[in-house]
Design an enzyme around this catalytic site. Structure first.
Site, PDB file in Angstrom:
ATOM      1  N   ASN A  10       0.871  -1.174   0.000  1.00 44.40           N
ATOM      2  CA  ASN A  10       0.000   0.000   0.000  1.00 44.40           C
ATOM      3  C   ASN A  10       0.907   1.221   0.000  1.00 44.40           C
ATOM      4  OD1 ASN A  10      -1.789   2.076   0.478  1.00 44.40           O
ATOM      5  ND2 ASN A  10      -2.695   1.188   2.310  1.00 44.40           N
ATOM      6  N   ASP A 148      -9.736   0.927  -4.716  1.00 41.37           N
ATOM      7  CA  ASP A 148     -10.650   1.449  -3.693  1.00 41.37           C
ATOM      8  C   ASP A 148     -11.999   1.844  -4.275  1.00 41.37           C
ATOM      9  OD1 ASP A 148      -8.945   1.162  -1.586  1.00 41.37           O
ATOM     10  OD2 ASP A 148      -8.909   3.273  -1.032  1.00 41.37           O
ATOM     11  N   CYS A 284      -7.380  12.588  16.097  1.00 41.31           N
ATOM     12  CA  CYS A 284      -8.604  12.498  16.892  1.00 41.31           C
ATOM     13  C   CYS A 284      -8.320  12.245  18.370  1.00 41.31           C
ATOM     14  CB  CYS A 284      -9.507  11.402  16.328  1.00 41.31           C
ATOM     15  SG  CYS A 284     -11.193  11.506  16.931  1.00 41.31           S
TER      16      CYS A 284
END
EC number: 2.7.2.1
Length: 399
Positions: A10, A148, A284
């Protein structure tokens, strides 16, 4: 024993994730990350048989050096693993309308990936570099491209056509494509298993939440709508991406505030989202820490993130007609019990009741339902895109 191992690559713009898996059961033999490409501290980390390793790639190294290191420094000491490899599987972000399923890579496929580079300028060129590096290091192994965007090719035209002059689609392919398809495919399939249902009779809404984030409505195992658009910029609030906004803001920034188009593109993709709202961080975890400490920017960023996500989930009940479950996945979706609870509480019209203990337990790789008995179902399913890529690679090689 027949060979079933696949090396999955990836390639990002400045990093390369890799793993060797058994395509038949998802068993991971080795996994790692090469990062900081183009910098003096370019390095590679990997995990093998439970042990963690790290090494320098050499100053300013990139994809080719990373693949060469995997072959010549890691796998050279693992002849049994290397000997069982049957294919190299590549994650490709954007396949446009050219690629509706995974394919064995040849010159025509390389050209097609290159043609789609304008739709994913940070990703597709990096994928091509990774493919060529893998071809040089593994000349005898077939290379497979897994897109994807492919999972979303089942969307009806009412979901993917923008309300622009139709010739822009007809002549230039401007439409919704969607991303994270490999992840949405995997978790929707696993959700059907967890529900004890046939995937063809399962309707779920999947929320893949990471630094990039998207929601997909999956009806009978097929994508019928998704939040990302022509590019990954549309849809949810993300780490540094703004998601949905009034397009006239772009005109205003350029003509009233003096921004160039390149500056606007950079602002919307790299300076917005959680980072832009909070003026603190795109991570986050940092946002949640700020929220707990009463930081106004972090609190606002968290509230907007959850509100936008809840609105999308609610709207995706329209194409489904019947909702069997909401599925959370991705780094945030799998680990943030706070965000999951906030989102489900915003969806009070559907009468979700969060089970606090279940919600807290479903973290750090743990799968499970997070709502109370008798409540509509929401669940956490850790994604495994690498396994899907390995499965598709094995299937194509054995065709």
């Amino acid at each position: 024993m027949s060979n079933t191992l696949v090396l999955v690559l990836n390639c990002g713009s400045s990093s390369l994730k890799f793993a060797i898996l058994d395509a038949t059961n998802g068993d991971e033999k080795i996994s790692g990350l090469a990062e900081c490409f183009g910098l003096e501290n370019a390095r590679i980390k990997w995990k093998l048989r439970g042990e963690k390793h790290e090494a320098s790639l050499g100053a300013f190294s990139a994809h080719r050096e990373a693949v060469e290191y995997i072959v010549n420094k890691i796998l050279v000491n693992e002849p049994e693993l290397k000997g069982q490899l049957i294919a190299i599987g590549h994650r490709i972000v954007h396949g446009g309308e050219k690629f509706t399923h995974s394919v064995i890579i040849d010159d025509a496929v390389l050209k097609g990936i290159e043609d789609c580079a304008s739709l994913a300028p940070l990703h597709n060129p990096a994928h091509l570099i990774g493919i060529r590096a893998a071809q040089a290091s593994f000349p005898s192994l077939p290379q497979v491209a897994v897109f994807d965007t492919a999972f979303h090719q089942s969307m009806p035209d009412r979901a993917y056509i923008y309300a622009l002059p139709y010739k822009l689609y007809r002549e230039h392919g401007i439409r919704r494509y969607g991303m994270h398809g490999t992840s949405h495919l995997f978790v929707s399939r696993e959700a059907a298993k967890a529900l004890g249902k046939d995937v063809n009779d399962t309707n779920v809404i999947c929320a893949h939440l990471g630094n990039g984030a998207s929601v997909t409505a999956v009806k009978g195992g097929k994508s019928v709508d998704t939040s990302m658009g022509l590019t990954p910029l549309e849809g949810l609030v993300m780490g540094t991406r703004c998601g949905d906004l009034d397009p006239s803001i772009i005109y205003h920034l350029v003509h009233q505030l003096g921004y160039t188009l390149d500056e606007v593109n950079n602002l919307m993709n790299k300076q917005s989202g959680l980072l832009g709202i909070s003026e603190l961080t795109n991570d986050c975890r940092g946002i949640e820490e700020g929220y707990a400490e009463g930081h106004k920017g972090a609190t606002l960023a968290l509230e907007i993130f959850c509100y936008r996500l809840a609105k999308y989930i609610a709207s995706y009940t329209v194409p489904l007609g019947r909702l069997d479950a909401i599925v959370f996945t991705g780094g945030i979706g799998e680990n943030s019990d706070l965000i999951r609870e906030k989102v489900l509480n915003l969806l009070e019209i559907f009468k979700f009741e969060v089970d606090s203990e279940r919600n807290k337990a479903a973290r750090f790789g743990n799968q499970g339902v997070i709502t109370k008995e008798g409540s509509p179902i929401a669940m956490v399913i850790p994604t495994n895109e690498e396994w899907v890529i390995a499965e598709d690679s094995l299937r194509l090689v054995n065709k």
